[in-house]
Design a protein around this motif. Structure first.
Motif, PDB file in Angstrom:
ATOM      1  N   ILE A 171       0.899  -1.291  -0.096  1.00  0.00           N
ATOM      2  CA  ILE A 171      -0.019   0.086   0.027  1.00  0.00           C
ATOM      3  C   ILE A 171       0.837   1.014   0.127  1.00  0.00           C
ATOM      4  O   ILE A 171       0.694   2.116  -0.841  1.00  0.00           O
ATOM      5  CB  ILE A 171      -0.941   0.038   1.123  1.00  0.00           C
ATOM      6  CG1 ILE A 171      -1.844  -1.144   1.327  1.00  0.00           C
ATOM      7  CG2 ILE A 171      -1.761   1.310   1.257  1.00  0.00           C
ATOM      8  CD1 ILE A 171      -2.649  -1.238  -0.229  1.00  0.00           C
ATOM      9  N   ALA A 172       2.049   1.272   0.807  1.00  0.00           N
ATOM     10  CA  ALA A 172       2.775   2.391   0.677  1.00  0.00           C
ATOM     11  C   ALA A 172       3.407   2.496  -0.484  1.00  0.00           C
ATOM     12  O   ALA A 172       3.556   3.794  -1.091  1.00  0.00           O
ATOM     13  CB  ALA A 172       3.995   2.107   2.007  1.00  0.00           C
ATOM     14  N   LEU A 195      -3.688  14.342   1.733  1.00  0.00           N
ATOM     15  CA  LEU A 195      -4.129  13.144   1.256  1.00  0.00           C
ATOM     16  C   LEU A 195      -5.576  13.006   1.982  1.00  0.00           C
ATOM     17  O   LEU A 195      -6.127  13.597   2.792  1.00  0.00           O
ATOM     18  CB  LEU A 195      -3.363  11.791   1.964  1.00  0.00           C
ATOM     19  CG  LEU A 195      -1.859  11.648   1.395  1.00  0.00           C
ATOM     20  CD1 LEU A 195      -1.283  10.493   1.865  1.00  0.00           C
ATOM     21  CD2 LEU A 195      -1.751  11.593  -0.170  1.00  0.00           C
ATOM     22  N   PRO A 196      -6.573  12.225   1.122  1.00  0.00           N
ATOM     23  CA  PRO A 196      -7.826  11.933   1.681  1.00  0.00           C
ATOM     24  C   PRO A 196      -7.838  11.238   3.059  1.00  0.00           C
ATOM     25  O   PRO A 196      -6.637  10.995   3.510  1.00  0.00           O
ATOM     26  CB  PRO A 196      -8.260  10.905   0.838  1.00  0.00           C
ATOM     27  CG  PRO A 196      -7.649  10.946  -0.523  1.00  0.00           C
ATOM     28  CD  PRO A 196      -6.258  11.372   0.047  1.00  0.00           C
ATOM     29  N   ALA A 197      -8.874  11.643   3.974  1.00  0.00           N
ATOM     30  CA  ALA A 197      -8.862  11.038   5.260  1.00  0.00           C
ATOM     31  C   ALA A 197      -8.525   9.428   5.462  1.00  0.00           C
ATOM     32  O   ALA A 197      -8.893   8.819   4.405  1.00  0.00           O
ATOM     33  CB  ALA A 197     -10.168  11.506   5.881  1.00  0.00           C
ATOM     34  N   GLU A 198      -8.129   9.219   6.359  1.00  0.00           N
ATOM     35  CA  GLU A 198      -7.633   7.621   6.563  1.00  0.00           C
ATOM     36  C   GLU A 198      -8.979   6.842   6.198  1.00  0.00           C
ATOM     37  O   GLU A 198      -8.734   5.769   5.553  1.00  0.00           O
ATOM     38  CB  GLU A 198      -7.344   7.563   7.999  1.00  0.00           C
ATOM     39  CG  GLU A 198      -5.917   7.771   8.286  1.00  0.00           C
ATOM     40  CD  GLU A 198      -5.493   7.323   9.429  1.00  0.00           C
ATOM     41  OE1 GLU A 198      -6.193   7.436  10.631  1.00  0.00           O
ATOM     42  OE2 GLU A 198      -4.493   6.407   9.830  1.00  0.00           O
ATOM     43  N   ARG A 199     -10.355   7.038   6.904  1.00  0.00           N
ATOM     44  CA  ARG A 199     -11.283   6.317   6.524  1.00  0.00           C
ATOM     45  C   ARG A 199     -11.545   6.341   5.138  1.00  0.00           C
ATOM     46  O   ARG A 199     -11.839   5.176   4.377  1.00  0.00           O
ATOM     47  CB  ARG A 199     -12.486   6.922   7.242  1.00  0.00           C
ATOM     48  CG  ARG A 199     -13.661   5.916   7.203  1.00  0.00           C
ATOM     49  CD  ARG A 199     -14.600   6.612   7.657  1.00  0.00           C
ATOM     50  NE  ARG A 199     -14.738   7.222   9.089  1.00  0.00           N
ATOM     51  CZ  ARG A 199     -14.747   6.321  10.275  1.00  0.00           C
ATOM     52  NH1 ARG A 199     -15.033   4.977   9.995  1.00  0.00           N
ATOM     53  NH2 ARG A 199     -14.580   6.892  11.386  1.00  0.00           N
ATOM     54  N   VAL A 210       5.569  11.953   3.193  1.00  0.00           N
ATOM     55  CA  VAL A 210       4.485  12.586   3.602  1.00  0.00           C
ATOM     56  C   VAL A 210       4.806  13.261   5.162  1.00  0.00           C
ATOM     57  O   VAL A 210       5.773  12.503   5.683  1.00  0.00           O
ATOM     58  CB  VAL A 210       3.260  11.797   3.811  1.00  0.00           C
ATOM     59  CG1 VAL A 210       2.849  11.410   2.354  1.00  0.00           C
ATOM     60  CG2 VAL A 210       3.358  10.529   4.798  1.00  0.00           C
ATOM     61  N   GLU A 211       4.109  13.985   5.735  1.00  0.00           N
ATOM     62  CA  GLU A 211       4.022  14.528   7.006  1.00  0.00           C
ATOM     63  C   GLU A 211       2.908  13.972   7.749  1.00  0.00           C
ATOM     64  O   GLU A 211       1.760  14.762   7.181  1.00  0.00           O
ATOM     65  CB  GLU A 211       4.708  15.772   6.944  1.00  0.00           C
ATOM     66  CG  GLU A 211       4.648  16.545   8.385  1.00  0.00           C
ATOM     67  CD  GLU A 211       4.857  17.843   8.582  1.00  0.00           C
ATOM     68  OE1 GLU A 211       5.079  18.517   9.731  1.00  0.00           O
ATOM     69  OE2 GLU A 211       4.937  18.605   7.587  1.00  0.00           O
ATOM     70  N   VAL A 212       2.719  13.490   8.878  1.00  0.00           N
ATOM     71  CA  VAL A 212       1.672  13.307   9.521  1.00  0.00           C
ATOM     72  C   VAL A 212       1.547  14.369  10.422  1.00  0.00           C
ATOM     73  O   VAL A 212       2.223  14.632  11.443  1.00  0.00           O
ATOM     74  CB  VAL A 212       1.923  11.736  10.285  1.00  0.00           C
ATOM     75  CG1 VAL A 212       0.448  11.730  11.314  1.00  0.00           C
ATOM     76  CG2 VAL A 212       1.752  10.729   9.318  1.00  0.00           C
ATOM     77  N   ARG A 244      -2.449   2.672   8.153  1.00  0.00           N
ATOM     78  CA  ARG A 244      -1.748   3.583   9.292  1.00  0.00           C
ATOM     79  C   ARG A 244      -0.408   3.303   8.965  1.00  0.00           C
ATOM     80  O   ARG A 244       0.555   3.994   9.140  1.00  0.00           O
ATOM     81  CB  ARG A 244      -2.374   3.253  10.558  1.00  0.00           C
ATOM     82  CG  ARG A 244      -1.563   3.905  11.667  1.00  0.00           C
ATOM     83  CD  ARG A 244      -1.703   5.645  11.783  1.00  0.00           C
ATOM     84  NE  ARG A 244      -3.028   6.023  11.697  1.00  0.00           N
ATOM     85  CZ  ARG A 244      -3.402   6.270  12.837  1.00  0.00           C
ATOM     86  NH1 ARG A 244      -3.141   5.792  14.044  1.00  0.00           N
ATOM     87  NH2 ARG A 244      -4.563   6.867  12.924  1.00  0.00           N
ATOM     88  N   GLU A 245       0.077   1.824   9.251  1.00  0.00           N
ATOM     89  CA  GLU A 245       1.377   1.288   8.685  1.00  0.00           C
ATOM     90  C   GLU A 245       1.973   1.889   7.825  1.00  0.00           C
ATOM     91  O   GLU A 245       3.045   2.323   7.543  1.00  0.00           O
ATOM     92  CB  GLU A 245       1.297  -0.023   8.857  1.00  0.00           C
ATOM     93  CG  GLU A 245       1.219  -0.784  10.491  1.00  0.00           C
ATOM     94  CD  GLU A 245       1.018  -2.231  10.529  1.00  0.00           C
ATOM     95  OE1 GLU A 245       1.506  -2.731  11.242  1.00  0.00           O
ATOM     96  OE2 GLU A 245       0.686  -2.817   9.285  1.00  0.00           O
ATOM     97  N   ALA A 246       1.077   1.689   6.779  1.00  0.00           N
ATOM     98  CA  ALA A 246       1.603   2.198   5.210  1.00  0.00           C
ATOM     99  C   ALA A 246       1.756   3.792   5.506  1.00  0.00           C
ATOM    100  O   ALA A 246       2.947   4.331   4.846  1.00  0.00           O
ATOM    101  CB  ALA A 246       0.663   2.218   4.209  1.00  0.00           C
ATOM    102  N   LEU A 247       1.095   4.557   5.910  1.00  0.00           N
ATOM    103  CA  LEU A 247       1.114   6.337   6.169  1.00  0.00           C
ATOM    104  C   LEU A 247       2.252   6.500   6.911  1.00  0.00           C
ATOM    105  O   LEU A 247       3.371   7.403   6.749  1.00  0.00           O
ATOM    106  CB  LEU A 247       0.101   6.788   6.653  1.00  0.00           C
ATOM    107  CG  LEU A 247      -1.081   6.844   5.890  1.00  0.00           C
ATOM    108  CD1 LEU A 247      -2.546   7.225   6.402  1.00  0.00           C
ATOM    109  CD2 LEU A 247      -0.754   7.590   4.547  1.00  0.00           C
TER     110      LEU A 247
END
Length: 253
Positions: free
Chosen positions: A16-17, A35-39, A65-67, A53-56
């Motif tokens: 996915i990453a 990015l689009p929301a996680e859901r 990316v920056e979380v 979440r792991e991919a992000l």
């Protein structure tokens, strides 16, 4: 006769990453874009939110990316990507140590933080139940002391699991099965080698989450002191479920 090589299958979060990274490289998500929301992303990719979440987090470590908890996940400019590690000359002993370290890092990366939590959920509740049955008085005292030291902290420094690790290892050591105790130690080694777990910890383990973990530890200690294996098993299961819930909470909606 030729030897048969083991086939390494990439974990889903890495696939996915890679997929999201390809979209970033192709310009589908431009620098500065959210990015689009996680859901929404999880639904688009048809994966569990823990996998996403792991991919992000893997993408964040790689500099894609920056979380920003509470705001979302934003694409970084390519010049902020993590550089490849430079090769260094090493002695044979240092090279061996480096190889062992790389094996640990690879295992931690392949398992992923939620995969490691799955292992803990299989092993540590039984350790707690056995500790309630088998722990010697000095071992119970050590469990209590490690819990007390953790309780003195308001919240951990990012990636600092010293007293948390010591508490869980003390329970493993008290279970009466050296094999199980060794598994607990190895899983914590993998945690400490996991850049992804440290990044999740940095984002989501604040003072509130820390106090929740302390309360969960309270119940584990009480059950072990009472020599109640059923309650100890249940308390440890609830604790590990709590950790998973706290680490998989929303970045933003």
């Amino acid at each position: 006769m030729s030897s048969v090589q083991a086939v390494s299958v990439p974990r889903l979060y890495r696939l996915i990453a890679d997929q999201i990274a390809s979209k970033i490289a192709a310009g589908e998500f431009r620098p500065g874009a959210r990015l689009p929301a996680e859901r929404e992303l999880a639904e688009q990719l048809n994966v569990a939110r823990s996998t996403l979440r792991e991919a992000l987090i893997a993408l964040e470590i790689g500099g894609y990316v920056e979380v920003r908890v509470g705001a979302g996940v934003f694409v970084l400019d390519a010049n902020r990507r993590a550089p490849a590690a430079a090769g260094l000359e090493r002695s044979d002993e240092a090279a061996l140590q480096a190889s062992a370290r790389m094996d640990l890092l690879a295992a931690a990366r392949d398992a992923g933080p939620f995969g490691l939590l799955d292992v803990r959920a299989l092993v540590e509740p039984e350790c707690a139940a056995l500790a309630a049955q088998n722990a010697q008085p000095e071992q119970v005292a050590h469990i209590i002391e490690m819990h007390r030291r953790m309780d003195l902290e308001q919240s951990p420094e990012a990636g600092d699991f010293v007293h948390d690790r010591a508490f869980h290892q003390a329970i493993g050591a008290a279970c009466g099965n050296p094999g199980l105790a060794s598994v607990v130690t190895h899983v914590w080694d993998l945690y400490e080698a996991s850049a992804m777990y440290r990044q999740l910890d940095k984002h989501f383990v604040d003072a509130v989450a820390w106090r929740a973990a302390i309360r969960e530890h309270d119940r584990i200690v009480a059950a072990i002191v009472a020599k109640d294996p059923i309650r100890a098993r249940h308390a440890m299961s609830l604790h590990l479920s709590g950790i998973s819930s706290r680490l998989s909470g929303d970045i933003s909606e």
